[in-house]
Design an enzyme around this catalytic site. Structure first.
Site, PDB file in Angstrom:
ATOM      1  N   SER A 197      13.662   0.052   8.382  1.00 26.12           N
ATOM      2  CA  SER A 197      15.110  -0.078   8.555  1.00 26.12           C
ATOM      3  C   SER A 197      15.630  -1.234   7.726  1.00 26.12           C
ATOM      4  CB  SER A 197      15.447  -0.304  10.023  1.00 26.12           C
ATOM      5  OG  SER A 197      14.923  -1.552  10.453  1.00 26.12           O
ATOM      6  N   ASP A 259      19.466  -4.815  20.988  1.00 32.48           N
ATOM      7  CA  ASP A 259      18.279  -4.034  20.634  1.00 32.48           C
ATOM      8  C   ASP A 259      17.564  -3.664  21.937  1.00 32.48           C
ATOM      9  OD1 ASP A 259      16.377  -2.771  19.150  1.00 32.48           O
ATOM     10  OD2 ASP A 259      15.476  -4.576  18.309  1.00 32.48           O
TER      11      ASP A 259
END
Length: 509
Positions: A197, A259
């Site tokens: 990512s 997250d």
């Protein structure tokens, strides 16, 4: 109730299926802002969210933003039927999770499919991410979420193997280990299709750093061709259709700076399943300033990864690594790319080489390339011999970069300032989150040349006026912003041997 309206394409992206209706048409349909409508043609239909206007479309028109125009293939003036719809079941499932209730596999599937089909608004996506963060998920829910994320995307099917991959949950500034670990593992005979990512809350994700040296955006067939030919790749996962719900959720996580652990588990394993990994190594940095401050917290997440791997039929191993200060001395895409090249050439900071070699050794053992207990030794030899460096250059060339690039040739920001020690003493602590904040204020990761280079690490003795770190930026304004962050939150604690003086007045009798 339905209306037949004329299409007016709007050359704008919204990130989800959005259409514009004239307020009078909306009133006739009984539609308010945020309600859903179905646009229908004889051959296709799309569900979209309605916004209302009196300016951008006339009565009798429907404005289709790019996501809707592309999906339906409509042209200006084409006639479509517009009818109101109730909210999809996924919205009720999100509300259920917000209340702390367990979701069924079917409800999770509804949410994932609507995410992939752009049927959820940014508000609804945010509600789902916040619900995951505050309410969590059971292991059964995480398994369902993982499998649905895989099923709604493409899969990479490789002819060569063994396929072994590694993933770090991050949280440590300068965590460029993958640019050293992956070429060591590939040089040792493993197949590593690493899709990574971009930065979510950090100054540089693995894809951001690799992009300094080579292209990272590839289609699925391009990734397969490179991996089959070279043995490995470091690519941006968002450019392919592997578990696409993850890439859409990352956008929301980045905005919210959240997250959720349950989403992290599902996202990591969904990507690895989709790329065909047989063995997965998870790196969990732990220590002050990381996502996992305490060892107990790290071990708990490690057990979750091991259990999730067991239920999914993938062999998972977990490495708990030290993350209490930045890895190496460079933070920011270009600075980290330089440091990774230095490490592959046998130089660079010891901490980077130690971590990269340790993880590569575990991968070699997991893939059966070396006997248990000899992985680290073999990984060191692959690095010392230059084989890992040669493999990295081969990967860079295969990904469209310059295989002859030298560390000093990697361009970095030309706006720089050195920050000096305010007093004599020892560096007793480096605040990870403050280093990240300074690098981001300087422009990282968007500005590839922005970041921070450390001259000292924890335990170093420094004198007043000695250089502690240097800030790099591509714009003067960003450099000024970074210095403001330094003045608000100095990123290092410098103390002498005398930590504190305590005294008390004598008691009067």
């Amino acid at each position: 109730m339905a209306l037949t309206l004329s299409v007016r394409p709007i050359q704008m992206e919204s990130g989800y299926n959005l259409v514009l209706l004239h307020e009078e048409d909306a009133e006739e349909l009984g539609i308010y802002v945020g309600d859903r409508v179905r646009l229908s043609l004889p051959s296709s239909s799309v569900v979209a969210v309605a916004n209302l206007t009196r300016e951008m479309v006339r009565r009798g028109e429907v404005g289709t933003l790019l996501e809707v125009s592309r999906r339906m293939g409509v042209k200006e003036g084409e006639r479509v039927t517009v009818s109101p719809l109730p909210p999809p079941p996924s919205v009720e499932a999100i509300r259920k999770k917000m209340e702390g209730k367990r979701l069924s596999p079917e409800e999770i599937g509804e949410i994932v499919r609507d995410i992939v089909q752009n049927n959820l608004t940014p508000t609804e996506l945010s509600a789902f991410v916040v619900a995951e963060y505050t309410r969590g998920m059971s292991m059964e829910e995480i398994v369902s979420l993982t499998l649905h994320m895989v099923e709604t995307g493409e899969r990479l099917r490789l002819e060569r193997g063994p396929v072994v991959d590694v993933h770090s949950i991050g949280g440590v500034p300068g965590n460029k280990y993958a640019l050293v670990t992956v070429p060591i593992a590939v040089a040792g005979g493993l197949t590593v299709p690493k899709t990574s990512s971009r930065a979510i809350t950090s100054a540089a994700g693995t894809a951001d750093v690799m992009e300094v040296l080579a292209h990272v955006s590839f289609g699925l067939e391009e990734i397969k061709e490179i991996v089959e030919r070279v043995g490995g790749i470091i690519a941006w996962g968002g450019s392919v259709g592997l578990a696409p719900a993850d890439d859409l959720l990352i956008r929301t996580e980045r905005v919210l700076r959240l997250d959720p652990p349950c989403q992290m588990l599902a996202s990591v394993m969904a990507k690895k399943l989709a790329e065909g990994a047989e063995h997965v190594l998870i790196d969990l940095p732990t220590g002050p300033g990381t996502k996992l401050v305490g060892e107990g917290e790290a071990r708990s997440l490690a057990h979750d990864f091991l259990e999730l791997g067991r239920r999914l039929g993938v062999r998972v191993e977990v490495a708990l690594t030290y993350g209490g200060q930045p890895l190496g001395r460079a933070v920011g895409p270009a600075l980290e790319a330089r440091e990774a090249l230095e490490a592959l050439a046998g130089g660079g900071p010891n901490s980077l080489r130690e971590k990269a070699v340790g993880l590569a050794g575990m991968m070699l053992e997991m893939g059966g390339k070396v006997p248990l207990g000899r992985g680290r030794e073999v990984a060191w030899e692959l690095l010392r011999s230059g084989k890992a460096q040669a493999k990295m250059r081969e990967m860079i060339e295969a990904q469209g970069g310059d295989p002859r690039v030298k560390p000093e040739e990697v361009p970095v920001g030309d706006k720089r300032v050195e920050v000096e020690a305010p007093s004599d003493g020892y560096v007793t602590h480096i605040y990870n989150e403050r280093i990240t904040a300074i690098a981001c204020a300087a422009g990282a990761p968007r500005d590839k040349g922005a970041g921070v280079r450390l001259f000292v690490k924890r335990g170093h003795k420094v004198n007043r006026g000695e250089k502690l770190f240097e800030i790099y930026a591509e714009h003067e304004s960003k450099l000024e912003e970074a210095l403001k962050v330094v003045s608000r939150s100095f990123p290092m604690k410098i103390e002498g041997m005398l930590l504190e003086r305590l005294s008390g007045a004598p008691r009067e009798w």
